[in-house]
Write a protein that holds these residues in place. Structure first.
Motif, short mmCIF file in Angstrom:
data_model
loop_
_atom_site.label_atom_id
_atom_site.label_comp_id
_atom_site.label_asym_id
_atom_site.label_seq_id
_atom_site.Cartn_x
_atom_site.Cartn_y
_atom_site.Cartn_z
N GLY A 1 26.13 100.65 62.94
CA GLY A 1 25.09 99.72 63.64
C GLY A 1 25.76 98.49 64.33
O GLY A 1 25.18 97.56 64.79
N ALA A 2 27.09 98.61 64.60
CA ALA A 2 28.06 97.84 65.38
C ALA A 2 27.56 97.68 66.89
O ALA A 2 27.36 98.62 67.58
CB ALA A 2 29.53 98.09 65.32
N VAL A 3 27.13 96.53 67.22
CA VAL A 3 26.70 96.15 68.61
C VAL A 3 27.80 95.71 69.76
O VAL A 3 27.74 95.95 70.73
CB VAL A 3 25.49 95.40 68.61
CG1 VAL A 3 25.28 94.93 70.02
CG2 VAL A 3 24.47 95.69 67.85
N LEU B 1 34.75 94.09 72.66
CA LEU B 1 34.28 95.59 72.92
C LEU B 1 32.72 95.58 72.72
O LEU B 1 32.50 95.10 71.49
CB LEU B 1 35.20 96.50 72.19
CG LEU B 1 34.67 98.09 72.45
CD1 LEU B 1 35.32 98.14 73.69
CD2 LEU B 1 35.67 99.00 71.65
N GLY B 2 32.12 96.21 73.43
CA GLY B 2 30.60 96.16 73.18
C GLY B 2 29.90 95.12 73.73
O GLY B 2 30.24 94.50 75.01
N GLY B 3 28.99 94.68 73.17
CA GLY B 3 28.20 93.37 73.63
C GLY B 3 27.12 94.03 74.60
O GLY B 3 26.38 95.02 74.57
N GLY B 4 27.01 93.65 75.80
CA GLY B 4 25.90 94.07 76.83
C GLY B 4 25.10 92.90 77.42
O GLY B 4 25.67 91.83 77.46
N LYS B 5 24.04 93.40 77.99
CA LYS B 5 23.26 92.38 78.74
C LYS B 5 22.63 91.37 77.87
O LYS B 5 22.61 90.15 78.15
CB LYS B 5 22.18 93.09 79.51
CG LYS B 5 21.15 92.34 80.24
CD LYS B 5 19.98 93.34 80.97
CE LYS B 5 18.71 92.57 81.07
NZ LYS B 5 17.65 93.57 81.45
N HIS B 6 22.42 91.80 76.76
CA HIS B 6 21.78 90.57 75.86
C HIS B 6 22.82 89.90 74.56
O HIS B 6 22.39 89.22 74.00
CB HIS B 6 20.57 91.26 74.94
CG HIS B 6 19.52 91.75 75.90
ND1 HIS B 6 18.77 90.69 76.68
CD2 HIS B 6 19.14 93.00 76.28
CE1 HIS B 6 18.10 91.54 77.30
NE2 HIS B 6 18.14 92.62 77.34
N LEU B 7 23.99 90.33 74.90
CA LEU B 7 25.13 89.93 73.94
C LEU B 7 26.52 89.62 74.67
O LEU B 7 27.17 90.49 74.89
CB LEU B 7 25.37 90.66 72.72
CG LEU B 7 26.58 90.28 71.83
CD1 LEU B 7 26.01 88.78 71.32
CD2 LEU B 7 26.50 91.23 70.62
N ASP B 8 26.61 88.50 75.27
CA ASP B 8 27.82 88.06 76.03
C ASP B 8 28.90 87.77 75.05
O ASP B 8 28.82 86.52 74.43
CB ASP B 8 27.49 86.89 77.11
CG ASP B 8 28.69 86.77 77.93
OD1 ASP B 8 29.81 86.73 77.36
OD2 ASP B 8 28.51 86.38 79.13
#
Length: 124
Positions: free
Chosen positions: A17-19, A35-42
């Motif tokens: 489940g790591a985002v 590492l990871g994150g994305g459009k909704h998690l800077d």
């Protein structure tokens, strides 16, 4: 011993489940690695914001005269868990691991256990 990049990759690979994950210096608020994150998690914004959370909790503990250490700080949102783990291992003073989890896929107890293991292997 794992370096920062290896530790972050391991967190994303083994923690269900790591985002996103980051290693953060809470004296400066800067992410030393993400590492990871994305459009909704800077993750850089999250690093700075969670630095304020850590500092506030440390101040509160000092004002209360608590002679203890923070292991984890858990923030639960509607769809995510955010886990902050202050590093105690070699060279980890002033650093924390930040982990964002999808709460529908994550096992919080296992995530904490695995993050503790990653911390123990991390060489900063």
């Amino acid at each position: 011993m794992a370096n920062t990049e290896t530790a972050l990759k391991e967190a994303m690979a083994v923690i269900e489940g790591a985002v996103g994950v980051a290693l953060v210096d809470y004296t400066s608020g800067m992410a030393l690695g993400t590492l990871g994150g994305g459009k909704h998690l800077d993750l850089n914004v999250a690093a700075a914001g969670n630095t304020d959370v850590v500092r506030a909790k440390l101040r509160a503990m000092e004002m209360l005269g608590l002679q203890d250490e923070i292991e984890d700080i858990l923030i639960t949102l509607g769809g995510q868990y955010h886990l902050i783990r202050l590093l105690k291992a070699r060279g980890g003073n002033g650093l924390f691991l930040y982990l964002a989890l999808d709460n529908q896929r994550a096992n919080l107890a296992m995530a904490r256990h695995q993050l503790r293991k990653i911390e123990a292997e991390l060489e900063v």
